[in-house]
Design an enzyme around this catalytic site. Structure first.
Site: not given
Ligand code: FCB
Length: 430
Positions: A75, A118, A163, A293, A295, A351
């Site tokens: 990606r 991005h 995002e 994504n 985290y 991600e």
């Protein structure tokens, strides 16, 4: 060892400004991140993306590294100011780089997953108001159309935006990302225009390209928990959930903004007329997959002093090098919630990963135990979710390379963001 289906996509991810370097060759002009990183005090250590991982010059070496990892997909994102260095001025030389990259990946049997935006908005666009200006939707469409026209035959899957929360709330509300504004009014407008440009791009792609390749968007989502049962903490957690998750999920999947948040924001957002008739219909244009994504989770408590009445509470969870809670169980709860409240689309984890300090072994090597453990835990969750039929179709490790970590620059502690897939990949099998 967890088992994944043959169709499951393992990949690794990067983004243009974080790795490319060569900031002013072949016609590229500055992006908001060049300007921001050159502004004293904005990025740790005054670091910039001028050189970064020099990926622009070392593409072939990087492709070999990706190949050696044995992943299915890579990606990457496209630097808008390489493609349109000035308003309305297409630069084929900039596009050549991505064509070559995508073609080479295909030749090596690696599927290119392309993120169109991005965060590196051209500076010329920011000079005209950036994402706050509704015309940004047209600028983005011109850029996206060129990407579709020139790259579609080499691309396996498209992501319109990465995002939007970070691009807008960190960039226009909290001021810690480019372009560094600090008001919610700007952020909410910018978010609306980014979402609108997403919807327009999906509509255009599906009508003009007959929906050849799967297209979707990536959100950063974190499940939010209240630090206590008190009414105030519950309210605070709801506000953070609205700010971070629902403000983006609701328009995309339910064609509406959350009313509780519209009310809360209205102290700072004086006029919602920038949301025009039909906008929400466009924003909610159906996609082919949904990118997440992931985290960390958030533990939240009430704060009368904060604009939106919440702040992070003390959490005793183990932390990554970013200071983020390591929270694989909550990852599972997040996906359950999405399935229940929002979507049946195939989910791609676009991600996931963690920063950790290097720990030297006695023999002078770095064995990366913490990172391997983090990835193992999250991959296990993905495998378990699939056993439950949750349809998680892929997992991309952030990141292929140590890179420019936005406002953290290349700061040593954070620098090792997420590399070393070699270690991580020992733990899965198809
Ligand atoms: C995400 C970004 C990515 C990287 C990781 C750590 O928010 O998409 O560029 O910075 O976090």
């Amino acid at each position: 060892m967890k088992q994944f289906s043959q169709e499951f996509i393992f990949g690794t991810a990067t983004s243009s400004y974080q790795i490319e370097g060569p900031a002013s060759v072949d016609g590229r002009t500055p992006s908001i991140w060049d300007t921001f990183s050159y502004t004293p005090g904005k990025v740790l250590g005054g670091d910039t993306g001028d050189v970064a991982c020099d990926h622009y010059n070392r593409m072939e070496e990087d492709i070999q590294n990706i190949k050696n990892l044995g992943v299915d997909s890579y990606r990457f994102s496209i630097a808008w100011p390489r493609i349109f260095p000035k308003q309305g001025q297409y630069n084929p030389k900039g596009m050549e780089f991505y064509k070559k990259l995508a073609k080479r990946l295909m030749e090596e049997g690696i599927k290119p997953l392309v993120t169109i935006y991005h965060w590196d908005l051209p500076q010329w666009a920011d000079n005209l108001g950036g994402w706050i200006n509704r015309e940004s939707v047209e600028w983005f469409m011109e850029f996206a159309k060129k990407c579709f026209e020139e790259l579609d035959e080499y691309v396996a899957q498209w992501i319109t935006h990465n995002e939007p929360w970070c691009a807008t709330m960190l960039g226009y509300h909290q001021g810690v990302h480019a372009p560094g504004h600090t008001n919610l009014d700007d952020a909410v407008k910018a978010a609306h225009h980014i979402l609108l440009s997403h919807g327009q791009a999906v509509r255009y792609y599906k009508s003009e390209f007959a929906g050849q390749k799967p297209i979707g968007i990536t959100l950063n989502l974190s499940p939010v928990y209240a630090a206590s049962e008190t009414m105030n903490d519950q309210l605070a957690a709801n506000n953070q959930d609205g700010y971070l998750n629902r403000w983006f999920l609701d328009p995309i999947f339910k064609a509406k903004y959350p009313e509780d948040m519209m009310n809360l924001f209205s102290k700072f957002v004086h006029d919602y007329n920038f949301i025009q008739e039909k906008d929400l219909q466009i924003i909610s244009t159906p996609c082919d997959f949904f990118g997440i994504n992931y985290y960390n989770r958030f533990l939240i408590e009430y704060s009368a002093a904060s604009e939106l009445l919440f702040k992070e509470a003390y959490s005793d969870y183990p932390k990554s090098g970013m200071g983020w809670d390591i929270s694989p169980n909550e990852f599972k709860e997040l996906i359950h919630r999405l399935r229940k409240e929002y979507t049946d689309l195939p989910i791609f984890i676009t991600e996931n990963g963690a920063a950790f300090d290097d720990v030297l072994e006695e023999d002078g090597t770095v064995k990366d135990h913490d990172r391997v453990d983090y990835v193992e835990k999250h991959l296990t969750v993905v495998a378990e979710l699939n056993e439950e039929g949750m349809n998680v179709a892929g997992y991309f490790l952030w990141s292929l390379l140590d890179n420019f970590e936005w406002a953290f620059g290349y700061e040593k502690k954070i620098r090792n963001l997420f590399c070393r897939f070699q270690n991580a990949k020992k733990i899965y099998e198809k």
